[in-house]
Design an enzyme around this catalytic site. Structure first.
Site, mmCIF file in Angstrom:
data_model
loop_
_atom_site.group_PDB
_atom_site.id
_atom_site.type_symbol
_atom_site.label_atom_id
_atom_site.label_comp_id
_atom_site.label_asym_id
_atom_site.label_seq_id
_atom_site.Cartn_x
_atom_site.Cartn_y
_atom_site.Cartn_z
ATOM 1 N N TYR A 104 4.674 32.949 50.665
ATOM 2 C CA TYR A 104 4.593 32.575 52.074
ATOM 3 C C TYR A 104 3.143 32.581 52.545
ATOM 4 O O TYR A 104 2.717 31.668 53.252
ATOM 5 C CB TYR A 104 5.438 33.532 52.930
ATOM 6 C CG TYR A 104 6.914 33.424 52.649
ATOM 7 C CD1 TYR A 104 7.660 32.343 53.114
ATOM 8 C CD2 TYR A 104 7.575 34.407 51.909
ATOM 9 C CE1 TYR A 104 9.018 32.243 52.851
ATOM 10 C CE2 TYR A 104 8.933 34.310 51.646
ATOM 11 C CZ TYR A 104 9.652 33.226 52.111
ATOM 12 O OH TYR A 104 10.988 33.121 51.852
ATOM 13 N N ARG A 118 4.195 34.850 58.285
ATOM 14 C CA ARG A 118 5.439 34.871 59.074
ATOM 15 C C ARG A 118 5.778 33.470 59.588
ATOM 16 O O ARG A 118 6.951 33.107 59.700
ATOM 17 C CB ARG A 118 5.328 35.860 60.230
ATOM 18 C CG ARG A 118 5.421 37.292 59.764
ATOM 19 C CD ARG A 118 5.581 38.253 60.932
ATOM 20 N NE ARG A 118 5.798 39.594 60.447
ATOM 21 C CZ ARG A 118 4.899 40.552 60.440
ATOM 22 N NH1 ARG A 118 3.681 40.311 60.900
ATOM 23 N NH2 ARG A 118 5.181 41.748 59.976
ATOM 24 N N ASN A 127 13.987 25.087 58.076
ATOM 25 C CA ASN A 127 13.974 23.845 57.313
ATOM 26 C C ASN A 127 15.406 23.355 57.109
ATOM 27 O O ASN A 127 16.196 24.003 56.436
ATOM 28 C CB ASN A 127 13.288 24.067 55.961
ATOM 29 C CG ASN A 127 13.388 22.869 55.055
ATOM 30 O OD1 ASN A 127 13.403 21.729 55.514
ATOM 31 N ND2 ASN A 127 13.464 23.122 53.764
ATOM 32 N N CYS A 135 11.968 24.508 50.129
ATOM 33 C CA CYS A 135 11.659 25.881 50.534
ATOM 34 C C CYS A 135 12.099 26.913 49.485
ATOM 35 O O CYS A 135 11.649 28.059 49.537
ATOM 36 C CB CYS A 135 12.268 26.192 51.892
ATOM 37 S SG CYS A 135 14.014 25.845 52.023
ATOM 38 N N HIS A 136 12.898 26.504 48.523
ATOM 39 C CA HIS A 136 13.265 27.436 47.443
ATOM 40 C C HIS A 136 12.057 27.804 46.585
ATOM 41 O O HIS A 136 12.096 28.783 45.854
ATOM 42 C CB HIS A 136 14.389 26.853 46.571
ATOM 43 C CG HIS A 136 13.989 25.641 45.806
ATOM 44 N ND1 HIS A 136 14.064 24.366 46.343
ATOM 45 C CD2 HIS A 136 13.498 25.497 44.551
ATOM 46 C CE1 HIS A 136 13.641 23.495 45.443
ATOM 47 N NE2 HIS A 136 13.281 24.151 44.350
ATOM 48 N N GLU A 162 13.590 24.637 37.454
ATOM 49 C CA GLU A 162 12.282 23.998 37.544
ATOM 50 C C GLU A 162 11.299 24.576 36.531
ATOM 51 O O GLU A 162 10.488 23.833 35.961
ATOM 52 C CB GLU A 162 11.739 24.116 38.969
ATOM 53 C CG GLU A 162 12.523 23.281 39.952
ATOM 54 C CD GLU A 162 11.993 23.328 41.367
ATOM 55 O OE1 GLU A 162 12.461 22.521 42.181
ATOM 56 O OE2 GLU A 162 11.101 24.150 41.670
#
Length: 175
Positions: A104, A118, A127, A135-136, A162
């Site tokens: 993040y 944050r 999202n 976002c994974h 992935e």
């Protein structure tokens, strides 16, 4: 006309909702159209999307992703509404390569918000267009999974999938 379609995948049914121009408004590993509609910003939310078997490039991108090619998903247009920081995070998130998760904090820094971990976490929570805005691929500092709307087990499976593509690519290139 806004439309949605569900595609069977190895990770469960995946539904995408698109606007009348074909941009993804919401998507995820579910067959619950109502749940996806609820994720769409009120200004963009269609009232009665048509159910279709196929959404053209969107369906093709979902299939390609699950077959090991994340490239088409990165090229599909997405339409979401938020403030400038969240929008910047979503745009930067689309550039995070498959198999190379970020944190993040790193994501926020890359989007121009060096102390915004944050903000990045909140952008991931809000999202609506998962897979197309991946976002994974975002982890907590130290490598913990953090959260994921579609479940931590699915996030873990996506990251492993992935990572396996990167191993396969390295083997093919002789590295």
């Amino acid at each position: 006309m806004p439309a949605l379609a569900t595609v069977p995948t190895p990770l469960g049914p995946f539904t995408a909702l698109v606007d009348d121009e074909g941009a993804v408004l919401a998507s995820g590993w579910t067959d619950d159209a109502g749940a996806l509609l609820a994720l769409v910003h009120a200004e963009l939310r269609p009232t009665d999307p048509a159910r279709r078997e196929d959404l053209g490039e969107v369906t093709a991108a979902v299939t390609a992703f699950h077959d090991g090619d994340p490239g088409p998903a990165a090229a599909v247009p997405v339409r979401q509404i938020s403030g400038p920081a969240t929008t910047a995070i979503w745009e930067r998130l689309r550039a995070v390569p498959a198999g190379e998760p970020t944190t993040y904090g790193e994501l926020a820094d890359a989007a121009g918000y060096p102390k915004g971990h944050r903000i990045a976490a909140r952008a991931c929570v809000h999202n609506a267009a998962t897979l197309f805005v991946p976002c994974h691929r975002v982890l907590r500092r130290g490598g913990a999974l953090g959260g994921y709307r579609w479940g931590l087990e699915r996030k873990e499976r996506l990251l492993a999938l992935e990572a396996s593509w990167r191993v396969d690519d390295a083997a093919l290139s002789g590295v």
